[in-house]
Write a protein that holds these residues in place. Structure first.
Motif, PDB file in Angstrom:
ATOM      1  N   UNK A  23      62.355   0.469  45.315  1.00 29.60           N
ATOM      2  CA  UNK A  23      63.434   0.474  46.282  1.00 29.60           C
ATOM      3  C   UNK A  23      62.926  -0.159  47.567  1.00 29.60           C
ATOM      4  N   UNK A  24      63.851  -0.746  48.333  1.00 26.03           N
ATOM      5  CA  UNK A  24      63.478  -1.354  49.608  1.00 26.03           C
ATOM      6  C   UNK A  24      64.408  -0.824  50.691  1.00 26.03           C
ATOM      7  N   UNK A  25      63.824  -0.363  51.797  1.00 22.13           N
ATOM      8  CA  UNK A  25      64.594   0.146  52.930  1.00 22.13           C
ATOM      9  C   UNK A  25      64.078  -0.444  54.228  1.00 22.13           C
ATOM     10  N   UNK A  26      64.980  -0.553  55.193  1.00 25.82           N
ATOM     11  CA  UNK A  26      64.582  -0.931  56.542  1.00 25.82           C
ATOM     12  C   UNK A  26      63.865   0.265  57.174  1.00 25.82           C
ATOM     13  N   UNK A  27      62.892  -0.024  58.018  1.00 26.62           N
ATOM     14  CA  UNK A  27      62.109   1.054  58.621  1.00 26.62           C
ATOM     15  C   UNK A  27      62.969   2.012  59.449  1.00 26.62           C
ATOM     16  N   UNK A  28      64.042   1.532  60.039  1.00 29.31           N
ATOM     17  CA  UNK A  28      64.888   2.417  60.853  1.00 29.31           C
ATOM     18  C   UNK A  28      66.012   3.067  60.039  1.00 29.31           C
ATOM     19  N   UNK A  29      66.008   2.875  58.722  1.00 30.37           N
ATOM     20  CA  UNK A  29      67.021   3.474  57.845  1.00 30.37           C
ATOM     21  C   UNK A  29      66.391   3.988  56.558  1.00 30.37           C
ATOM     22  N   UNK A  30      65.250   4.582  56.645  1.00 29.18           N
ATOM     23  CA  UNK A  30      64.468   4.936  55.453  1.00 29.18           C
ATOM     24  C   UNK A  30      64.709   6.366  54.972  1.00 29.18           C
ATOM     25  N   UNK A  31      65.970   6.684  54.717  1.00 23.75           N
ATOM     26  CA  UNK A  31      66.322   8.043  54.303  1.00 23.75           C
ATOM     27  C   UNK A  31      65.740   8.407  52.931  1.00 23.75           C
ATOM     28  N   UNK A  32      65.708   7.454  51.992  1.00 21.98           N
ATOM     29  CA  UNK A  32      65.145   7.747  50.674  1.00 21.98           C
ATOM     30  C   UNK A  32      63.639   7.946  50.780  1.00 21.98           C
ATOM     31  N   UNK A  33      62.974   7.108  51.550  1.00 22.15           N
ATOM     32  CA  UNK A  33      61.520   7.259  51.709  1.00 22.15           C
ATOM     33  C   UNK A  33      61.177   8.617  52.315  1.00 22.15           C
ATOM     34  N   UNK A  34      61.930   9.022  53.336  1.00 29.90           N
ATOM     35  CA  UNK A  34      61.695  10.338  53.939  1.00 29.90           C
ATOM     36  C   UNK A  34      61.997  11.454  52.943  1.00 29.90           C
ATOM     37  N   UNK A  35      63.017  11.272  52.143  1.00 30.22           N
ATOM     38  CA  UNK A  35      63.346  12.274  51.121  1.00 30.22           C
ATOM     39  C   UNK A  35      62.224  12.380  50.101  1.00 30.22           C
ATOM     40  N   UNK A  36      61.659  11.241  49.689  1.00 32.97           N
ATOM     41  CA  UNK A  36      60.517  11.261  48.772  1.00 32.97           C
ATOM     42  C   UNK A  36      59.338  11.979  49.412  1.00 32.97           C
ATOM     43  N   UNK A  37      59.074  11.655  50.674  1.00 37.42           N
ATOM     44  CA  UNK A  37      57.952  12.242  51.395  1.00 37.42           C
ATOM     45  C   UNK A  37      58.097  13.763  51.508  1.00 37.42           C
ATOM     46  N   UNK A  38      59.295  14.220  51.810  1.00 36.10           N
ATOM     47  CA  UNK A  38      59.552  15.661  51.970  1.00 36.10           C
ATOM     48  C   UNK A  38      59.783  16.359  50.635  1.00 36.10           C
ATOM     49  N   UNK A  39      59.939  15.571  49.566  1.00 40.05           N
ATOM     50  CA  UNK A  39      60.216  16.088  48.231  1.00 40.05           C
ATOM     51  C   UNK A  39      61.540  16.858  48.171  1.00 40.05           C
ATOM     52  N   UNK A  40      62.486  16.436  49.008  1.00 45.36           N
ATOM     53  CA  UNK A  40      63.834  16.991  49.004  1.00 45.36           C
ATOM     54  C   UNK A  40      64.728  16.026  49.774  1.00 45.36           C
ATOM     55  N   UNK A  41      66.005  16.099  49.541  1.00 51.25           N
ATOM     56  CA  UNK A  41      66.944  15.239  50.260  1.00 51.25           C
ATOM     57  C   UNK A  41      66.958  15.625  51.737  1.00 51.25           C
ATOM     58  N   UNK A  42      66.949  14.619  52.588  1.00 54.35           N
ATOM     59  CA  UNK A  42      66.938  14.887  54.026  1.00 54.35           C
ATOM     60  C   UNK A  42      68.141  14.242  54.703  1.00 54.35           C
ATOM     61  N   UNK A  43      68.489  14.790  55.849  1.00 52.14           N
ATOM     62  CA  UNK A  43      69.513  14.230  56.712  1.00 52.14           C
ATOM     63  C   UNK A  43      68.824  13.274  57.667  1.00 52.14           C
ATOM     64  N   UNK A  44      69.359  12.082  57.804  1.00 55.15           N
ATOM     65  CA  UNK A  44      68.733  11.078  58.651  1.00 55.15           C
ATOM     66  C   UNK A  44      69.663  10.791  59.821  1.00 55.15           C
ATOM     67  N   UNK A  45      69.147  10.912  61.024  1.00 55.77           N
ATOM     68  CA  UNK A  45      69.961  10.745  62.227  1.00 55.77           C
ATOM     69  C   UNK A  45      69.333   9.683  63.117  1.00 55.77           C
ATOM     70  N   UNK A  46      70.152   8.792  63.681  1.00 54.09           N
ATOM     71  CA  UNK A  46      69.650   7.806  64.636  1.00 54.09           C
ATOM     72  C   UNK A  46      69.218   8.512  65.911  1.00 54.09           C
ATOM     73  N   UNK A  47      68.474   7.826  66.732  1.00 58.35           N
ATOM     74  CA  UNK A  47      67.992   8.408  67.979  1.00 58.35           C
ATOM     75  C   UNK A  47      69.119   8.791  68.915  1.00 58.35           C
ATOM     76  N   UNK A  48      70.209   8.050  68.913  1.00 62.47           N
ATOM     77  CA  UNK A  48      71.313   8.368  69.816  1.00 62.47           C
ATOM     78  C   UNK A  48      72.184   9.517  69.297  1.00 62.47           C
ATOM     79  N   UNK A  49      71.778  10.125  68.202  1.00 61.97           N
ATOM     80  CA  UNK A  49      72.502  11.268  67.673  1.00 61.97           C
ATOM     81  C   UNK A  49      73.548  10.936  66.628  1.00 61.97           C
ATOM     82  N   UNK A  95      71.014  11.113  50.777  1.00 62.24           N
ATOM     83  CA  UNK A  95      71.189  10.487  49.465  1.00 62.24           C
ATOM     84  C   UNK A  95      71.808  11.547  48.556  1.00 62.24           C
ATOM     85  N   UNK A  96      72.725  11.148  47.710  1.00 58.53           N
ATOM     86  CA  UNK A  96      73.355  12.087  46.791  1.00 58.53           C
ATOM     87  C   UNK A  96      72.341  12.808  45.920  1.00 58.53           C
ATOM     88  N   UNK A  97      72.649  14.030  45.579  1.00 57.93           N
ATOM     89  CA  UNK A  97      71.714  14.866  44.818  1.00 57.93           C
ATOM     90  C   UNK A  97      71.318  14.226  43.487  1.00 57.93           C
TER      91      UNK A  97
END
Length: 142
Positions: A41-67, A74-76
């Motif tokens: 898979x390929x993601x932009x560094x500022x939109x890496x929700x799947x990579x963070x989910x892999x890292x945390x070993x669970x689905x994560x909520x990804x929020x921009x800096x401005x909220x 990512x869907x379950x």
């Protein structure tokens, strides 16, 4: 290419992650039919929700800096399919995407998504010996 089974010497396929639906389907199919082919898979560094989910070993909520919520999660089912079938995730920054886009425009012209091309370039520069004389596919649109 895949329909005809002509994937001789195919080393890897790079797919944009987006919301996870497209890559989950591609990864599941490729790994079941052609298990030796790597799927990244390929993601932009500022939109890496799947990579963070892999890292945390669970689905994560990804929020921009401005909220502002960029992607809720990512869907379950997509996440579990990707965990099972992806060989890795390439995270590329804006500079790599911009450089890839300039090269694409120079070589073939037109407006093409450069995300996966940047991912391929990153991968090839790191594993140059492993990919020598092998074919790599970059999916350029979700």
């Amino acid at each position: 290419m895949v329909r005809g089974g002509k994937i001789d010497n195919l080393h890897a396929i790079f797919v944009p992650i987006g919301d996870g639906n497209h890559i989950a389907g591609i990864a599941a199919y490729i790994k079941r039919v052609f298990p030796k082919v790597k799927v990244f898979g390929v993601e932009e560094s500022n939109r890496s929700v799947m990579a963070w989910s892999f890292y945390k070993d669970k689905r994560v909520l990804f929020v921009k800096q401005n909220g502002e919520v960029l992607v809720e999660a990512i869907g379950e089912e997509c996440f579990s399919i990707c965990v099972e079938f992806l060989d890795g995730i390439m995270i590329v920054d804006e500079h790599a995407i911009s450089t890839a886009n300039e090269e694409i425009t120079k070589d073939i012209g037109g407006d093409v998504s450069a995300l996966c091309i940047a991912g391929v370039q990153c991968y090839c520069s790191k594993y140059v010996g492993e990919v020598c004389n092998k074919n790599i596919v970059a999916v350029i649109d979700e």
